[in-house]
Design a protein around this motif. Structure first.
Motif, mmCIF file in Angstrom:
data_model
loop_
_atom_site.group_PDB
_atom_site.id
_atom_site.type_symbol
_atom_site.label_atom_id
_atom_site.label_comp_id
_atom_site.label_asym_id
_atom_site.label_seq_id
_atom_site.Cartn_x
_atom_site.Cartn_y
_atom_site.Cartn_z
ATOM 1 N N THR A 1 0.860 -1.175 0.000
ATOM 2 C CA THR A 1 0.000 0.000 0.000
ATOM 3 C C THR A 1 0.903 1.233 0.000
ATOM 4 O O THR A 1 1.805 1.367 0.819
ATOM 5 C CB THR A 1 -0.925 0.023 1.229
ATOM 6 O OG1 THR A 1 -0.136 -0.067 2.422
ATOM 7 C CG2 THR A 1 -1.911 -1.124 1.195
ATOM 8 N N ASP B 1 0.349 6.519 -5.396
ATOM 9 C CA ASP B 1 0.691 6.273 -6.801
ATOM 10 C C ASP B 1 0.732 7.608 -7.545
ATOM 11 O O ASP B 1 -0.098 7.881 -8.409
ATOM 12 C CB ASP B 1 -0.345 5.319 -7.410
ATOM 13 C CG ASP B 1 -0.004 4.920 -8.830
ATOM 14 O OD1 ASP B 1 1.163 5.080 -9.243
ATOM 15 O OD2 ASP B 1 -0.913 4.454 -9.537
ATOM 16 N N GLY C 1 1.019 7.305 -11.462
ATOM 17 C CA GLY C 1 0.076 6.466 -12.171
ATOM 18 C C GLY C 1 0.676 5.172 -12.707
ATOM 19 O O GLY C 1 0.197 4.622 -13.693
ATOM 20 N N VAL C 2 1.717 4.661 -12.047
ATOM 21 C CA VAL C 2 2.366 3.415 -12.484
ATOM 22 C C VAL C 2 1.963 2.233 -11.606
ATOM 23 O O VAL C 2 2.460 1.133 -11.798
ATOM 24 C CB VAL C 2 3.912 3.556 -12.523
ATOM 25 C CG1 VAL C 2 4.334 4.577 -13.558
ATOM 26 C CG2 VAL C 2 4.461 3.910 -11.150
ATOM 27 N N GLY C 3 1.093 2.469 -10.648
ATOM 28 C CA GLY C 3 0.665 1.429 -9.721
ATOM 29 C C GLY C 3 1.348 1.597 -8.375
ATOM 30 O O GLY C 3 2.479 2.091 -8.292
ATOM 31 N N THR C 4 0.659 1.173 -7.327
ATOM 32 C CA THR C 4 1.191 1.375 -5.978
ATOM 33 C C THR C 4 2.435 0.533 -5.726
ATOM 34 O O THR C 4 3.379 1.002 -5.087
ATOM 35 C CB THR C 4 0.126 1.063 -4.915
ATOM 36 O OG1 THR C 4 -0.333 -0.275 -5.080
ATOM 37 C CG2 THR C 4 -1.050 2.027 -5.017
ATOM 38 N N THR C 5 2.468 -0.689 -6.226
ATOM 39 C CA THR C 5 3.633 -1.554 -6.009
ATOM 40 C C THR C 5 4.867 -0.964 -6.691
ATOM 41 O O THR C 5 5.934 -0.854 -6.079
ATOM 42 C CB THR C 5 3.360 -2.984 -6.541
ATOM 43 O OG1 THR C 5 2.248 -3.516 -5.833
ATOM 44 C CG2 THR C 5 4.564 -3.878 -6.346
ATOM 45 N N THR C 6 4.717 -0.577 -7.953
ATOM 46 C CA THR C 6 5.849 0.014 -8.683
ATOM 47 C C THR C 6 6.287 1.321 -8.023
ATOM 48 O O THR C 6 7.499 1.569 -7.884
ATOM 49 C CB THR C 6 5.468 0.252 -10.154
ATOM 50 O OG1 THR C 6 5.069 -1.001 -10.722
ATOM 51 C CG2 THR C 6 6.627 0.819 -10.944
ATOM 52 N N SER C 7 5.339 2.130 -7.608
ATOM 53 C CA SER C 7 5.684 3.399 -6.947
ATOM 54 C C SER C 7 6.474 3.150 -5.668
ATOM 55 O O SER C 7 7.467 3.830 -5.410
ATOM 56 C CB SER C 7 4.419 4.190 -6.612
ATOM 57 O OG SER C 7 3.794 4.642 -7.776
#
Length: 132
Positions: free
Chosen positions: A39, A42, A45-51
């Motif tokens: 969690t 973001d 806008g690349v996704g929470t995991t990538t961020s």
């Protein structure tokens, strides 16, 4: 000011801003990753995991590399990008006082990028050839 003083100043700047970022900001994110808790905001806008992974890399990994003076200039780039995202995207609606903290880190990293890591660094020990 002598060259030795400049190298000492760069050492202090690298170690302080590198370790402060790694320990105070990057380590808690790294612990989230290891705990499987992805969690996170973001802002790009690349996704929470990538961020979260990008922020962890920019703050923890690059902070440690900067403190050690290893691949220093290269390490300042994701560090600076992470701090600019924090300042101008994540804290865009916040008062200046809240935006200024990540900007302090970004400016310190920009100085290190421009000046280099100095003589008291792993970069200097391993990559600078001296002719005697």
């Amino acid at each position: 000011m002598t060259k030795g003083n400049i190298d000492l100043g760069l050492l202090v700047l690298r170690v302080w801003f590198g370790l402060e970022m790694a320990i105070a900001h990057g380590l808690p994110k790294l612990q989230k990753v290891f705990a499987g808790d992805f969690t996170f905001a973001d802002p790009l806008g690349v996704g929470t995991t990538t961020s979260l992974i990008l922020a962890t890399f920019g703050e923890f990994i690059c902070g440690i590399l900067i403190a050690a003076g290893f691949f220093t200039r290269l390490s300042t780039i994701p560090y600076i990008i992470t701090m600019l995202v924090a300042a101008f995207i994540a804290h865009a609606g916040d008062p200046w006082g809240k935006m200024s903290f990540p900007l302090h880190y970004a400016v310190a990293a920009a100085v290190i990028f421009i000046a280099g890591p100095g003589r008291y660094s792993l970069d200097h020990k391993w990559f600078v050839k001296t002719f005697k």
